[in-house]
Design a protein around this motif. Structure first.
Motif, PDB file in Angstrom:
ATOM      1  N   SER A  21     -17.935  11.105  -2.960  1.00  0.00           N
ATOM      2  CA  SER A  21     -18.796   9.710  -3.048  1.00  0.00           C
ATOM      3  C   SER A  21     -19.586   9.482  -1.478  1.00  0.00           C
ATOM      4  CB  SER A  21     -17.825   8.589  -3.380  1.00  0.00           C
ATOM      5  OG  SER A  21     -16.787   8.400  -2.092  1.00  0.00           O
ATOM      6  N   LYS A  22     -18.980  10.268  -0.712  1.00  0.00           N
ATOM      7  CA  LYS A  22     -19.672   9.948   0.707  1.00  0.00           C
ATOM      8  C   LYS A  22     -21.054  10.831   0.819  1.00  0.00           C
ATOM      9  CE  LYS A  22     -15.570   9.344   3.380  1.00  0.00           C
ATOM     10  NZ  LYS A  22     -14.456   9.533   4.588  1.00  0.00           N
ATOM     11  N   ASN A  23     -21.028  11.912  -0.217  1.00  0.00           N
ATOM     12  CA  ASN A  23     -22.180  12.755  -0.068  1.00  0.00           C
ATOM     13  C   ASN A  23     -23.179  12.381  -0.933  1.00  0.00           C
ATOM     14  OD1 ASN A  23     -21.134  14.327   2.190  1.00  0.00           O
ATOM     15  ND2 ASN A  23     -19.659  15.361   0.842  1.00  0.00           N
ATOM     16  N   HIS A  24     -22.837  11.775  -2.128  1.00  0.00           N
ATOM     17  CA  HIS A  24     -23.896  11.491  -3.191  1.00  0.00           C
ATOM     18  C   HIS A  24     -24.146   9.931  -3.563  1.00  0.00           C
ATOM     19  CE1 HIS A  24     -23.809  15.707  -4.109  1.00  0.00           C
ATOM     20  NE2 HIS A  24     -22.301  15.630  -4.038  1.00  0.00           N
ATOM     21  N   ASP A  25     -25.290   9.754  -3.992  1.00  0.00           N
ATOM     22  CA  ASP A  25     -25.558   8.505  -4.229  1.00  0.00           C
ATOM     23  C   ASP A  25     -25.445   7.928  -5.769  1.00  0.00           C
ATOM     24  OD1 ASP A  25     -27.723   9.831  -5.329  1.00  0.00           O
ATOM     25  OD2 ASP A  25     -29.337   8.914  -4.057  1.00  0.00           O
ATOM     26  N   LYS A  26     -25.903   6.970  -6.067  1.00  0.00           N
ATOM     27  CA  LYS A  26     -25.940   6.252  -7.637  1.00  0.00           C
ATOM     28  C   LYS A  26     -26.477   7.240  -8.482  1.00  0.00           C
ATOM     29  CE  LYS A  26     -26.852   2.039 -10.008  1.00  0.00           C
ATOM     30  NZ  LYS A  26     -27.539   0.863  -9.977  1.00  0.00           N
ATOM     31  N   GLU A  27     -27.691   7.910  -7.961  1.00  0.00           N
ATOM     32  CA  GLU A  27     -28.428   8.540  -8.895  1.00  0.00           C
ATOM     33  C   GLU A  27     -27.609   9.673  -9.526  1.00  0.00           C
ATOM     34  OE1 GLU A  27     -29.820   6.877  -6.467  1.00  0.00           O
ATOM     35  OE2 GLU A  27     -30.898   5.515  -7.258  1.00  0.00           O
ATOM     36  N   PHE A  28     -26.841  10.265  -8.325  1.00  0.00           N
ATOM     37  CA  PHE A  28     -26.209  11.428  -8.713  1.00  0.00           C
ATOM     38  C   PHE A  28     -25.142  11.277  -9.881  1.00  0.00           C
ATOM     39  CE2 PHE A  28     -22.121  13.722  -7.881  1.00  0.00           C
ATOM     40  CZ  PHE A  28     -22.416  14.969  -7.920  1.00  0.00           C
TER      41      PHE A  28
END
Length: 63
Positions: A21-28
């Protein structure tokens, strides 16, 4: 003798989820959710969706 600090599956999963969750955003998450939905629809038929819909409805009605 030194004691090993091994984590269980739940702890490892939580740690991995937090790192992701720290490395990826909502779109991921939207993209992987869409891929999962497409894979599920290819592997299951109408009855599968009726059954899980019924289970969800029953769960919600007991709240």
């Amino acid at each position: 003798m030194a004691q090993e600090n091994k984590m269980n599956r739940e702890e490892a999963g939580k740690k991995g989820g937090q790192a992701t969750s720290k490395n990826h955003d909502k779109e991921f998450y939207q993209e992987i959710g869409e891929k999962g939905g497409e894979a599920t629809s290819k592997n299951h038929d109408k009855e599968f969706y009726q059954e899980i819909g019924q289970k969800g409805g029953n769960s919600r009605s007991s709240d």
